[in-house]
Design a protein around this motif. Structure first.
Motif, mmCIF file in Angstrom:
data_model
loop_
_atom_site.group_PDB
_atom_site.id
_atom_site.type_symbol
_atom_site.label_atom_id
_atom_site.label_comp_id
_atom_site.label_asym_id
_atom_site.label_seq_id
_atom_site.Cartn_x
_atom_site.Cartn_y
_atom_site.Cartn_z
ATOM 1 N N ALA A 1 -2.340 7.682 6.953
ATOM 2 C CA ALA A 1 -2.642 6.491 6.148
ATOM 3 C C ALA A 1 -1.770 5.310 6.564
ATOM 4 N N PHE A 2 -0.490 5.568 6.821
ATOM 5 C CA PHE A 2 0.412 4.479 7.203
ATOM 6 C C PHE A 2 0.021 3.912 8.574
ATOM 7 N N PHE B 1 0.288 11.193 4.861
ATOM 8 C CA PHE B 1 0.947 9.896 4.745
ATOM 9 C C PHE B 1 1.026 9.200 6.108
ATOM 10 N N ALA C 1 -2.935 1.679 8.184
ATOM 11 C CA ALA C 1 -2.598 0.397 7.557
ATOM 12 C C ALA C 1 -1.932 -0.547 8.553
ATOM 13 N N MET D 1 -0.136 5.492 -1.051
ATOM 14 C CA MET D 1 -0.706 6.202 0.101
ATOM 15 C C MET D 1 -0.739 7.699 -0.161
ATOM 16 N N GLU E 1 0.803 -1.219 0.000
ATOM 17 C CA GLU E 1 0.000 0.000 0.000
ATOM 18 C C GLU E 1 0.837 1.269 0.000
#
Length: 784
Positions: free
Chosen positions: A239-240, A236, A243, A88, A84
């Motif tokens: 999003a990271f 970022f 995840a 991202m 991913e």
């Protein structure tokens, strides 16, 4: 009789004629001053060239290696996260090479991390400083960091290793036997980066290594370049983090994929060392520049003595004051041009010098790097300075000549009543009539003494930091990584162990989402040394001690409250009770951010399934080496190398000595020159004093009083000023890297300064006193 028109023509062409006459009489003296001023004064812009290379080394290396914006390690059992990353939000580019942990065969027990893959070229491209890049087809060739090369894994080394599996990593706390494939690492190059460690291992393989061992790693390293949008980093990171939360790993306790931001987070050790170097270079340039101008000014005053009567003649011929000064400027111009050319050459030659101290480790392009622009500016600047000083000294000479009036004859009663002291004091206060004002000389001497005292004091503080590891929470004879209770119990019972402390480390979350490193220490034996900077150690679950760097950044003092967040999300207020330096167990900044009690750490630390414990072992005197070697044969020990932050400062230990030597030479030369010129300008007074019956001893005493009148105020003002400057400067440097900011006052060295300055000044005055003594009293009236 000359007509008014003739006089006007003479006055209009007079400056050129006078300049030619001055050159015929004094060209050699002016040329000598030009050469000296060019070589010495050229050190000032040359210092600027070295300062620019030193100050920009880190920034230029960051750009040369295409440093990433964010990095982390993602475990192998969550490949979905790696997949991913490139898509991202906020990510413009990404490189995800495979990562391994290997155990080096043999004793002592050593582990190393390795990444390998095909680099994209514009992201994480270390600068090669020795050897070559790995052959793309070679399955075993790697390059290592300079740090590894300095600690034993040098160019040409061949290391048989066994790779760890992901299950091995999960068993770090309870022990394991490396179960991955065996291979060999061949070091073919040494590379340079702004920072290594954690997500950027000290060993980097090429495409051949990655292809040969694909699928056998413990995960992937992730390097990301953000896009140009203002909130790219925040998007970022969000999003990271999401995840990672969706895909938990079995090794989250050891390979928790926390993002590092090497570009956004300043390296305080680099900043502190850079600041120290720039201050040192600036002080060097200031003292050398003032010394060069002082020597030039005194030299021109001496050579311009003949201009006093000449000005009267020129005025009678119709030349204005401006025209007379312009003539002196024209006469000084050839020597000024020589000084400018030499200064430009000195600046260009300075391009052979690497960045100073620790900043040399960040130079991306070692070798000759001339500063042409600075040479083009510095040369003409020195030429203009030479001409300006020539004009000012001529004006000062004429002003002093016009102001001189015959005074009353010295009274004979002064010869009978302490004449040397009275006359020396009076002459010391009247120097402005015959040369530079006394206050200028005293201030210059004070600045020199303050500079010497400051550099000596900072040097002593640097030496103490390097020689006393406890000041940066070092000094343990052995540091056990992931210490287990059976090993700790065995060490507690070992008579060779004087003291032992267990350090548990984790992270604490702040209300705004930021993370701070936090540790708790449990003493299991003896009294391990603790560098308490101020206040006291925490004793209650709601108390903490903070690192000096964090205290300075957040303006935290004893009694302040630092808000944190408990694991369940509730606020947790922690009261600051002191500042302390605690060892950090990773490659981050020197010193853990926070120190708490074990209960306090449990109350605010991010939850862990398994505790990460490190044992710091201090042996009895003489038993440290043997104990460490025995433990290294069976357990993993953390390297006892000096931290990068302290090593950066250790590289500066020679700078204060060099700077002190330069200050002593330049300032001493300036003071000697000033005293000799001052005594020379007072030769007539000394001759009159001798005619009135003064003994040679009284003449020497008079000149000694004149010297002491300059030296003693310089010492009285310069020593406390220098200590104060050193205190402020060292506090800035020490708190920036995270250690205590108290200075080491070198009492012996300061005593030498206090005694040497007045004594040296008095000794200098014996030269003109001896010369006057050798001359007959009548002849001495016209001497010098």
């Amino acid at each position: 009789m000359r007509t008014r028109e003739g006089r006007g023509r003479l006055s209009s062409g007079g400056p050129i004629l006078v300049a030619r006459a001055v050159l015929r009489e004094r060209w050699w003296a002016l040329l000598a001053l030009g050469v000296v001023f060019g070589l010495v004064g050229g050190l000032v812009p040359a210092a600027g060239a070295v300062a620019e290379r030193t100050a920009t080394a880190y920034t230029r290396l960051v750009e040369a290696v295409h440093l990433d914006d964010a990095r982390t390690i993602v475990p192998a059992d969550v490949p979905e996260v790696v997949a991913e990353v490139p898509t991202m939000p906020g990510a413009a580019a990404a490189w995800t090479p495979e990562a391994w942990i290997v155990q080096v065969d043999g004793s002592p027990v050593r582990f190393s991390s390795v990444i390998a893959g095909t680099p994209p070229g514009d992201l994480v491209a270390p600068v090669l400083v020795a050897g070559r890049e790995p052959d793309p087809a070679a399955p075993d060739e790697v390059v290592v960091s300079e740090r590894s090369a300095e600690t034993g894994v040098s160019l040409g080394a061949v290391l048989p290793v066994t790779m760890l599996t992901l299950d091995n990593v999960a068993d770090f706390a309870v022990g394991f036997t490396a179960a991955g494939p065996r291979t060999t690492l061949r070091v073919v190059g040494v590379a340079r980066m702004p920072s290594w460690g954690n997500a950027l291992p000290d060993v980097v393989g090429g495409p051949g290594f990655a292809a040969a061992h694909a699928g056998t790693g413990i995960g992937h390293a992730v390097y990301v370049r953000f896009d140009d949008t203002p909130d790219a980093a925040a998007r970022f990171t969000e999003a990271f983090t999401a995840a990672v939360a969706r895909h938990p790993s079995v090794v989250s306790d050891y390979l928790a994929p926390a993002l590092e931001t090497p570009r956004a987070t300043p390296d305080h050790a680099v900043v502190a060392a850079e600041r120290a170097l720039l201050v040192g270079i600036g002080l060097f340039a200031l003292v050398v520049g003032l010394g060069a101008v002082q020597v030039l000014g005194l030299g021109l005053l001496r050579t311009g003595a003949a201009a006093r009567p000449a000005r009267s003649v020129e005025a009678a011929l119709g030349m204005t004051l401006g025209q007379s000064l312009g003539a002196r400027a024209l006469a000084a111009l050839p020597a000024a041009v020589v000084s400018g050319v030499l200064a430009a050459g000195v600046v260009i030659a300075a391009g052979t010098l690497e960045p100073l101290g620790s900043q040399a480790r960040f130079e991306p392009a070692p070798g000759f790097r001339p500063q042409w622009a600075l040479a083009a500016v510095g040369g003409p600047a020195l030429t203009a300075t030479f001409v300006l000083v020539a004009v000012l000294t001529a004006a000062l000479t004429w002003r002093a000549s016009a102001a001189e009036e015959p005074g009353p004859a010295p009274r004979r009663s002064l010869v009978r009543r302490w004449p040397a002291l009275l006359l020396g004091s009076r002459l010391a206060g009247s120097g402005g009539r015959r040369g530079l004002p006394p206050a200028v000389t005293v201030l210059a001497a004070t600045a020199a003494v303050a500079g010497i005292v400051a550099t000596v004091t900072v040097g002593a503080s640097l030496d103490r930091l390097v020689e006393e590891p406890r000041r940066w929470a070092g000094g343990a004879d052995a540091v056990l990584v992931d210490a287990r209770e059976p090993d700790v119990a065995r060490l507690v019972d070992d008579p060779r162990v004087q003291s032992l402390a267990l350090a548990e480390t984790s992270y604490a979350r702040e209300p705004d989402g930021g993370m701070l490193g936090i540790a708790a220490q449990t003493v299991r034996k003896g009294t391990p040394p603790v560098e308490l900077v101020s206040g006291r150690l925490p004793t209650a679950p709601d108390e903490i001690a903070v690192n000096p760097r964090l205290a300075a950044q957040r303006q935290l003092a004893v009694g302040d409250v630092l808000p944190l967040v408990a694991p369940d999300g509730t606020p947790r207020a922690m009261t600051v009770v002191g500042a302390v330096v605690v060892a950090r167990e990773d490659y981050g900044e020197l010193g853990q951010d926070l120190l708490a009690t074990p209960d306090g750490l449990a109350a605010v630390a991010v939850p862990r399934a398994l505790p990460l414990l490190t044992a710091h072992v201090f042996a009895v005197p003489g038993a440290g080496a043997g104990l460490a070697a025995e433990l290294a044969a069976e357990l993993e020990l953390s390297p006892t190398a000096t931290p990068d932050a302290v090593r950066n400062l250790a590289d500066l230990t020679r700078l204060p000595g060099i700077l002190t030597l330069v200050l002593v030479v330049v300032a001493g030369t300036g003071m000697v020159h000033s005293l000799l010129v001052g005594a020379r300008r007072l030769a007539r007074e000394m001759a009159v004093f001798t005619v009135l019956g003064a003994t040679p001893g009284q003449v020497r005493t008079t000149l000694a009083v004149l010297a002491v009148a300059t030296a003693v105020p310089a010492v009285l003002l310069g020593v406390p000023l220098g200590v104060g400057v050193a205190r402020l400067f060292w506090w800035e440097v020490a708190t920036a890297v995270g250690v205590g900011g108290d200075i080491a006052v070198p009492v012996g060295a300061l005593a030498v300064v206090v005694a040497a300055v007045p004594l040296g000044a008095v000794l200098v005055t014996t030269i003109p006193a001896l010369r006057l003594r050798r001359l007959p009293a009548t002849a001495s009236l016209g001497a010098w």
